[in-house]
Scaffold this motif. Structure first.
Motif, PDB file in Angstrom:
ATOM      1  N   ALA A 180     103.813 -45.864 -24.640  1.00 24.61           N
ATOM      2  CA  ALA A 180     104.535 -45.179 -25.718  1.00 24.61           C
ATOM      3  C   ALA A 180     104.519 -43.688 -25.398  1.00 24.61           C
ATOM      4  O   ALA A 180     103.476 -43.042 -25.467  1.00 24.61           O
ATOM      5  CB  ALA A 180     103.869 -45.454 -27.058  1.00 24.61           C
ATOM      6  N   VAL A 181     105.674 -43.148 -25.045  1.00 25.77           N
ATOM      7  CA  VAL A 181     105.773 -41.760 -24.586  1.00 25.77           C
ATOM      8  C   VAL A 181     106.348 -40.872 -25.684  1.00 25.77           C
ATOM      9  O   VAL A 181     107.352 -41.214 -26.315  1.00 25.77           O
ATOM     10  CB  VAL A 181     106.655 -41.660 -23.327  1.00 25.77           C
ATOM     11  CG1 VAL A 181     106.792 -40.211 -22.873  1.00 25.77           C
ATOM     12  CG2 VAL A 181     106.079 -42.513 -22.206  1.00 25.77           C
ATOM     13  N   ALA A 182     105.688 -39.751 -25.923  1.00 24.10           N
ATOM     14  CA  ALA A 182     106.210 -38.738 -26.848  1.00 24.10           C
ATOM     15  C   ALA A 182     106.972 -37.709 -26.026  1.00 24.10           C
ATOM     16  O   ALA A 182     106.377 -36.969 -25.243  1.00 24.10           O
ATOM     17  CB  ALA A 182     105.062 -38.078 -27.596  1.00 24.10           C
ATOM     18  N   TRP A 183     108.270 -37.669 -26.196  1.00 26.37           N
ATOM     19  CA  TRP A 183     109.102 -36.742 -25.430  1.00 26.37           C
ATOM     20  C   TRP A 183     109.214 -35.380 -26.106  1.00 26.37           C
ATOM     21  O   TRP A 183     109.360 -34.358 -25.442  1.00 26.37           O
ATOM     22  CB  TRP A 183     110.495 -37.330 -25.203  1.00 26.37           C
ATOM     23  CG  TRP A 183     110.504 -38.480 -24.252  1.00 26.37           C
ATOM     24  CD1 TRP A 183     110.507 -39.814 -24.562  1.00 26.37           C
ATOM     25  CD2 TRP A 183     110.474 -38.407 -22.824  1.00 26.37           C
ATOM     26  NE1 TRP A 183     110.486 -40.575 -23.424  1.00 26.37           N
ATOM     27  CE2 TRP A 183     110.477 -39.736 -22.344  1.00 26.37           C
ATOM     28  CE3 TRP A 183     110.462 -37.362 -21.908  1.00 26.37           C
ATOM     29  CZ2 TRP A 183     110.453 -40.041 -20.967  1.00 26.37           C
ATOM     30  CZ3 TRP A 183     110.445 -37.658 -20.549  1.00 26.37           C
ATOM     31  CH2 TRP A 183     110.440 -38.975 -20.089  1.00 26.37           C
ATOM     32  N   GLU A 184     109.166 -35.383 -27.433  1.00 30.46           N
ATOM     33  CA  GLU A 184     109.275 -34.140 -28.198  1.00 30.46           C
ATOM     34  C   GLU A 184     108.355 -34.202 -29.410  1.00 30.46           C
ATOM     35  O   GLU A 184     108.007 -35.283 -29.889  1.00 30.46           O
ATOM     36  CB  GLU A 184     110.711 -33.910 -28.676  1.00 30.46           C
ATOM     37  CG  GLU A 184     111.755 -33.757 -27.595  1.00 30.46           C
ATOM     38  CD  GLU A 184     113.132 -33.544 -28.190  1.00 30.46           C
ATOM     39  OE1 GLU A 184     113.318 -32.533 -28.907  1.00 30.46           O
ATOM     40  OE2 GLU A 184     114.024 -34.396 -27.971  1.00 30.46           O
ATOM     41  N   ALA A 185     108.004 -33.031 -29.912  1.00 30.20           N
ATOM     42  CA  ALA A 185     107.146 -32.952 -31.085  1.00 30.20           C
ATOM     43  C   ALA A 185     107.837 -33.574 -32.298  1.00 30.20           C
ATOM     44  O   ALA A 185     108.987 -33.251 -32.608  1.00 30.20           O
ATOM     45  CB  ALA A 185     106.799 -31.496 -31.381  1.00 30.20           C
ATOM     46  N   GLY A 186     107.136 -34.479 -32.961  1.00 30.95           N
ATOM     47  CA  GLY A 186     107.644 -35.060 -34.191  1.00 30.95           C
ATOM     48  C   GLY A 186     108.722 -36.102 -34.027  1.00 30.95           C
ATOM     49  O   GLY A 186     109.157 -36.699 -35.023  1.00 30.95           O
ATOM     50  N   ILE A 227     101.524 -38.840 -23.286  1.00 29.86           N
ATOM     51  CA  ILE A 227     101.076 -40.141 -23.761  1.00 29.86           C
ATOM     52  C   ILE A 227      99.817 -39.917 -24.587  1.00 29.86           C
ATOM     53  O   ILE A 227      98.786 -39.503 -24.061  1.00 29.86           O
ATOM     54  CB  ILE A 227     100.788 -41.108 -22.594  1.00 29.86           C
ATOM     55  CG1 ILE A 227     102.071 -41.381 -21.807  1.00 29.86           C
ATOM     56  CG2 ILE A 227     100.206 -42.428 -23.125  1.00 29.86           C
ATOM     57  CD1 ILE A 227     101.869 -42.234 -20.569  1.00 29.86           C
ATOM     58  N   PHE A 228      99.927 -40.159 -25.880  1.00 24.20           N
ATOM     59  CA  PHE A 228      98.810 -39.948 -26.785  1.00 24.20           C
ATOM     60  C   PHE A 228      97.869 -41.166 -26.780  1.00 24.20           C
ATOM     61  O   PHE A 228      98.038 -42.099 -26.020  1.00 24.20           O
ATOM     62  CB  PHE A 228      99.319 -39.668 -28.197  1.00 24.20           C
ATOM     63  CG  PHE A 228      99.935 -38.312 -28.357  1.00 24.20           C
ATOM     64  CD1 PHE A 228      99.141 -37.183 -28.454  1.00 24.20           C
ATOM     65  CD2 PHE A 228     101.317 -38.147 -28.395  1.00 24.20           C
ATOM     66  CE1 PHE A 228      99.692 -35.925 -28.598  1.00 24.20           C
ATOM     67  CE2 PHE A 228     101.885 -36.893 -28.536  1.00 24.20           C
ATOM     68  CZ  PHE A 228     101.075 -35.780 -28.643  1.00 24.20           C
ATOM     69  N   GLY A 229      96.891 -41.120 -27.680  1.00 21.72           N
ATOM     70  CA  GLY A 229      95.941 -42.213 -27.822  1.00 21.72           C
ATOM     71  C   GLY A 229      94.588 -41.884 -27.223  1.00 21.72           C
ATOM     72  O   GLY A 229      94.510 -41.374 -26.109  1.00 21.72           O
ATOM     73  N   GLY A 257     109.368 -40.138 -11.037  1.00 21.58           N
ATOM     74  CA  GLY A 257     108.884 -38.932 -10.376  1.00 21.58           C
ATOM     75  C   GLY A 257     108.524 -37.791 -11.297  1.00 21.58           C
ATOM     76  O   GLY A 257     107.927 -36.802 -10.855  1.00 21.58           O
ATOM     77  N   GLN A 258     108.880 -37.896 -12.578  1.00 18.92           N
ATOM     78  CA  GLN A 258     108.547 -36.844 -13.533  1.00 18.92           C
ATOM     79  C   GLN A 258     107.146 -37.063 -14.092  1.00 18.92           C
ATOM     80  O   GLN A 258     106.860 -38.119 -14.666  1.00 18.92           O
ATOM     81  CB  GLN A 258     109.546 -36.815 -14.690  1.00 18.92           C
ATOM     82  CG  GLN A 258     109.212 -35.751 -15.737  1.00 18.92           C
ATOM     83  CD  GLN A 258     110.154 -35.764 -16.929  1.00 18.92           C
ATOM     84  OE1 GLN A 258     111.086 -36.560 -16.973  1.00 18.92           O
ATOM     85  NE2 GLN A 258     109.926 -34.887 -17.882  1.00 18.92           N
ATOM     86  N   PRO A 259     106.254 -36.093 -13.961  1.00 13.70           N
ATOM     87  CA  PRO A 259     104.902 -36.243 -14.503  1.00 13.70           C
ATOM     88  C   PRO A 259     104.920 -36.319 -16.027  1.00 13.70           C
ATOM     89  O   PRO A 259     105.702 -35.627 -16.685  1.00 13.70           O
ATOM     90  CB  PRO A 259     104.184 -34.976 -14.023  1.00 13.70           C
ATOM     91  CG  PRO A 259     105.006 -34.462 -12.890  1.00 13.70           C
ATOM     92  CD  PRO A 259     106.416 -34.834 -13.209  1.00 13.70           C
ATOM     93  N   ILE A 260     104.058 -37.163 -16.573  1.00 12.76           N
ATOM     94  CA  ILE A 260     103.876 -37.279 -18.015  1.00 12.76           C
ATOM     95  C   ILE A 260     102.457 -36.809 -18.327  1.00 12.76           C
ATOM     96  O   ILE A 260     101.494 -37.266 -17.706  1.00 12.76           O
ATOM     97  CB  ILE A 260     104.055 -38.737 -18.497  1.00 12.76           C
ATOM     98  CG1 ILE A 260     105.388 -39.312 -17.992  1.00 12.76           C
ATOM     99  CG2 ILE A 260     103.965 -38.801 -20.015  1.00 12.76           C
ATOM    100  CD1 ILE A 260     106.617 -38.587 -18.502  1.00 12.76           C
ATOM    101  N   HIS A 261     102.323 -35.897 -19.265  1.00  7.37           N
ATOM    102  CA  HIS A 261     101.024 -35.302 -19.556  1.00  7.37           C
ATOM    103  C   HIS A 261     100.032 -36.301 -20.156  1.00  7.37           C
ATOM    104  O   HIS A 261     100.405 -37.177 -20.927  1.00  7.37           O
ATOM    105  CB  HIS A 261     101.183 -34.128 -20.528  1.00  7.37           C
ATOM    106  CG  HIS A 261     101.901 -32.955 -19.945  1.00  7.37           C
ATOM    107  ND1 HIS A 261     103.244 -32.731 -20.139  1.00  7.37           N
ATOM    108  CD2 HIS A 261     101.459 -31.944 -19.153  1.00  7.37           C
ATOM    109  CE1 HIS A 261     103.599 -31.623 -19.517  1.00  7.37           C
ATOM    110  NE2 HIS A 261     102.547 -31.135 -18.901  1.00  7.37           N
ATOM    111  N   SER A 301      99.030 -46.604 -23.515  1.00  9.18           N
ATOM    112  CA  SER A 301      99.592 -47.121 -22.276  1.00  9.18           C
ATOM    113  C   SER A 301      98.819 -48.372 -21.899  1.00  9.18           C
ATOM    114  O   SER A 301      97.618 -48.479 -22.180  1.00  9.18           O
ATOM    115  CB  SER A 301      99.483 -46.069 -21.158  1.00  9.18           C
ATOM    116  OG  SER A 301      99.902 -46.593 -19.917  1.00  9.18           O
ATOM    117  N   GLU A 302      99.503 -49.313 -21.249  1.00 10.88           N
ATOM    118  CA  GLU A 302      98.821 -50.544 -20.858  1.00 10.88           C
ATOM    119  C   GLU A 302      97.736 -50.289 -19.821  1.00 10.88           C
ATOM    120  O   GLU A 302      96.767 -51.035 -19.723  1.00 10.88           O
ATOM    121  CB  GLU A 302      99.840 -51.553 -20.336  1.00 10.88           C
ATOM    122  CG  GLU A 302     100.776 -52.081 -21.414  1.00 10.88           C
ATOM    123  CD  GLU A 302     101.823 -53.029 -20.882  1.00 10.88           C
ATOM    124  OE1 GLU A 302     102.128 -54.033 -21.563  1.00 10.88           O
ATOM    125  OE2 GLU A 302     102.348 -52.774 -19.772  1.00 10.88           O
TER     126      GLU A 302
END
Length: 251
Positions: free
Chosen positions: A14-20, A67-69, A138-142, A151-152
């Motif tokens: 579950a990716v958060a792309w933008e705040a809120g 990716i939160f959690g 190829g795009q890093p996810i924080h 994430s699984e």
């Protein structure tokens, strides 16, 4: 050694792309663990208000995509070089305030604010090389709090894991990695009430009820529960009535 050790693992997160903005279920790639890192398969994850707070990005520097959690349970899939405390198949809980075991705080009985692995909400990459283990095309996810359990699969520093009894139910012990340990620890390790004390708990959510349990363990003779939400009193009463404690609404 697992069959996927050393390989990139594609999985859902579950990716958060933008705040809120709503989280989006994406196919992400999870890189292998580097030195002193562990890759784990997340079995269960909880939603903590801290995740919500940083997803809203109010009052702090936004860091997206992310990716939160951080409140979860899982099983070790593979380990990086130099990891001796964990092996494939271990049942573990990720810990957002880790311990290197060597610094002055880790060696102190009064603090666990590790110089290396203390909570850092602004860091979105791994300490080993300053890079993310998550990517999409190829795009890093924080990362988030060094855990990223939405994430699984996730990669964490080996000092940010706690090994647990494999018989413990993973769907229940996941809350031990944040809410329960926070409440219980605040009572037993910080407040340290004396035998026979009266203890007041402000807020009867998961953390508050865990704090109340800590007060019970410490031998408090009276526990006062305080909350603005009347629905929480019934759950609070059920949790403490078996131990002969009583929660009375504050008028």
């Amino acid at each position: 050694m697992s069959s996927s050790a050393g390989l990139i693992i594609p999985c859902k997160a579950a990716v958060a792309w933008e705040a809120g903005k709503p989280l989006v279920m994406e196919q992400v790639e999870v890189a292998p663990p580097q030195a002193l890192e562990v890759r784990i398969q997340i079995k269960y994850t909880s939603l903590c208000h801290t995740d919500l707070y940083f997803w809203e990005a109010k009052g702090q520097t936004p860091l997206f995509p992310r990716i939160f959690g951080h409140e979860a349970s899982g099983i070790v899939e593979s380990v990086g070089e130099g990891v001796n405390d964990f092996q494939v198949g271990d049942h573990v809980l990720p810990v957002f305030t880790g311990e290197c075991g060597q610094c002055r705080h880790c060696k102190s009985e009064e603090s666990n604010m590790c110089d290396l692995l203390r909570i850092n909400t602004d860091r979105g990459f791994m300490l080993n090389d300053g890079k993310s283990r998550f990517s999409i095309d190829g795009q890093p996810i924080h990362h988030f709090l060094g855990t990223s359990t939405f994430s699984e699969y996730t990669v964490v520093h080996s000092g940010s894991l706690a090994k647990i009894n494999p018989l413990a139910p993973l769907d229940k012990v996941c809350v031990l990695s944040c809410g329960i340990s926070t409440g219980l620890g605040s009572t037993l390790n910080v407040a340290k009430p004396k035998q026979g004390s009266t203890v007041a708990i402000f807020g009867l959510g998961a953390v508050g009820l865990a704090a109340a349990e800590g007060a019970r363990i410490a031998g408090a003779s009276r526990i006062i529960g305080i909350d603005l939400n009347p629905k929480r009193f019934e759950e609070g009463k059920s949790c403490l009535s078996a131990c002969h404690y009583r929660i009375t609404p504050l008028k």
